[in-house]
Design an enzyme around this catalytic site. Structure first.
Site, PDB file in Angstrom:
ATOM      1  N   LEU A  75       0.850  -1.187   0.000  1.00 45.12           N
ATOM      2  CA  LEU A  75       0.000   0.000   0.000  1.00 45.12           C
ATOM      3  C   LEU A  75       0.889   1.241   0.000  1.00 45.12           C
ATOM      4  CD1 LEU A  75      -2.640  -1.067   2.686  1.00 45.12           C
ATOM      5  CD2 LEU A  75      -2.790  -1.321   0.192  1.00 45.12           C
ATOM      6  N   SER A  88       5.602   3.382   2.062  1.00 41.86           N
ATOM      7  CA  SER A  88       4.593   2.364   1.778  1.00 41.86           C
ATOM      8  C   SER A  88       4.456   1.419   2.953  1.00 41.86           C
ATOM      9  CB  SER A  88       4.976   1.562   0.521  1.00 41.86           C
ATOM     10  OG  SER A  88       6.162   0.824   0.749  1.00 41.86           O
ATOM     11  N   SER A  89       3.385   0.668   2.924  1.00 38.34           N
ATOM     12  CA  SER A  89       3.193  -0.454   3.839  1.00 38.34           C
ATOM     13  C   SER A  89       3.479  -1.718   3.049  1.00 38.34           C
ATOM     14  CB  SER A  89       1.755  -0.471   4.375  1.00 38.34           C
ATOM     15  OG  SER A  89       1.535  -1.614   5.183  1.00 38.34           O
ATOM     16  N   THR A  90       4.534  -2.417   3.446  1.00 39.44           N
ATOM     17  CA  THR A  90       5.048  -3.549   2.676  1.00 39.44           C
ATOM     18  C   THR A  90       4.024  -4.671   2.548  1.00 39.44           C
ATOM     19  OG1 THR A  90       7.250  -3.021   3.486  1.00 39.44           O
ATOM     20  CG2 THR A  90       6.943  -5.220   2.583  1.00 39.44           C
TER      21      THR A  90
END
Length: 382
Positions: A75, A88-90
């Site tokens: 995300l 980002s969110s991995t």
């Protein structure tokens, strides 16, 4: 699904994601399964961004699409003024694999480089206890937001706003250090802050997409040794206080001074072979890459490579024949061909044969064994 109902249903989504990661083999340890099932990703990532075909970024509320939030998807969470994704969110499946590789256990003190949204910090805090988890990020606003959202979720780990290259010395030593951002080499400060028998898991990238995760263990006071992971992974580059925005390299056009020829190298998009791409950039210096597009259809017509010295090359494949145009102070495609030949002479090493030794004096990439063929990280340029 309404927003209210989505908010109530997130636990079922999180539990389903945990089950998927167990079934896929990304999670093997109960504590990481339980963490994935318990930590509210949508709360820590309330807004994400998606990019359309024109390159425009549009925000969306994660609570309105829990199926997407609790899935193996990265995300994008922050866009800079130039329109470039910087945080980002991995992907949860990658994060789970990294946590398994890290092998952090109850009682271990863990330092994370790259707080981001705080989701991975939450997983660590749930599994190991918040008092054992520390995280650093260069962006004070990201750190403050992560701290506030983690507190709402019930977690209070130690978060620090600073350049991650320096680690967090005031709370050292750490049994485990995990970097969720890439770096061209392992900062020595991390080694100094690592406990005896400690482990560092970091994404070493000498250029864009050129590198991989490496798991390093301490063998003595001044040396860490480890191998790259067999599955490729990529993270955004670690940012620093002294970073200078990089100007976009103009796409070269066929013009005066360019040379044209055919090539026998049957892989015009060499970045699609990650170990080879890593060694090319290790041996020859950082190389930028991308597609050239048809002006009407916007479909790829070839591959473009650029170097900081102004050298460039453009490959086009037509009817199975590869044509190359080169320009600038050196013949860039020729150096790529030379590196590919060298890789083949070494029996085409994949990630499972590549390793890294980190010492105070140097960092060397090696094949098969630390005493085998080796090259100084960021110094080998032939």
């Amino acid at each position: 699904m309404t927003t209210t109902r989505s908010a109530l249903d997130w636990r079922a989504h999180a539990q389903r994601l945990a089950g998927q990661l167990v079934a896929s083999g990304d999670i093997r340890t109960p504590r990481w399964r339980d963490a994935i099932a318990a930590v509210p990703r949508h709360l820590l990532v309330p807004t994400a961004y998606e990019q359309d075909h024109s390159g425009r970024w549009t925000p969306w509320s994660t609570v309105d699409d829990l199926d997407r939030v609790y899935s193996p998807e990265t995300l994008i969470t922050d866009i800079d003024p130039a329109g470039i994704a910087v945080s980002s969110s991995t992907k949860p499946d990658l994060m789970a694999r990294m946590l398994e590789l890290l092998d952090a256990r109850p009682g271990h003190r863990v330092l994370e480089i790259g707080t981001g949204t705080g989701y991975n910090v939450g997983l660590l805090a749930h599994a190991l206890g918040e008092e054992n988890v520390f995280s650093v990020d260069i962006d004070p606003d990201l750190v403050d937001a992560a701290r506030a959202r983690l507190a709402v979720a019930g977690y209070h780990p130690t978060l620090v706003a600073d350049d991650g290259a320096g680690g967090v010395p005031e709370h050292a030593p750490y049994d485990r250090i995990i970097a969720t951002c890439s770096a061209p080499r392992v900062p020595w400060a991390w080694v100094e802050q690592l406990a005896d028998e400690g482990v560092i898991l970091a994404d070493v990238k000498v250029a864009a997409s050129a590198g991989n995760l490496v798991r390093l263990t301490r063998v003595d006071e001044d040396t860490l040794v480890g191998r790259f992971t067999t599955r490729w992974a990529g993270f955004m580059a670690m940012r620093h206080h002294h970073d200078i925005p990089t100007a976009l390299t103009p796409i070269p056009t066929r013009g005066e001074g360019a040379t044209y020829r055919t090539t026998d190298l049957d892989t015009p998009r060499v970045w699609e072979i990650p170990p080879l791409w890593f060694l090319i950039n290790l041996w020859q210096g950082p190389v930028g890459f991308g597609y050239t597009l048809d002006s009407d259809t916007r479909q790829p017509t070839g591959a473009l490579y650029t170097a900081a010295d102004g050298s460039w090359c453009h490959t086009i494949t037509e009817s199975g024949r590869h044509t190359v145009a080169e320009g600038g102070p050196r013949r860039l495609w020729s150096t790529i061909e030379h590196a590919a030949t060298r890789w083949r002479e070494l029996d085409e090493p994949d990630w499972d044969r590549l390793g890294l030794t980190v010492s105070r004096a140097e960092q060397t990439v090696w094949i098969d064994h630390p005493d085998g063929p080796a090259w100084n990280l960021l110094a080998e340029r032939r």
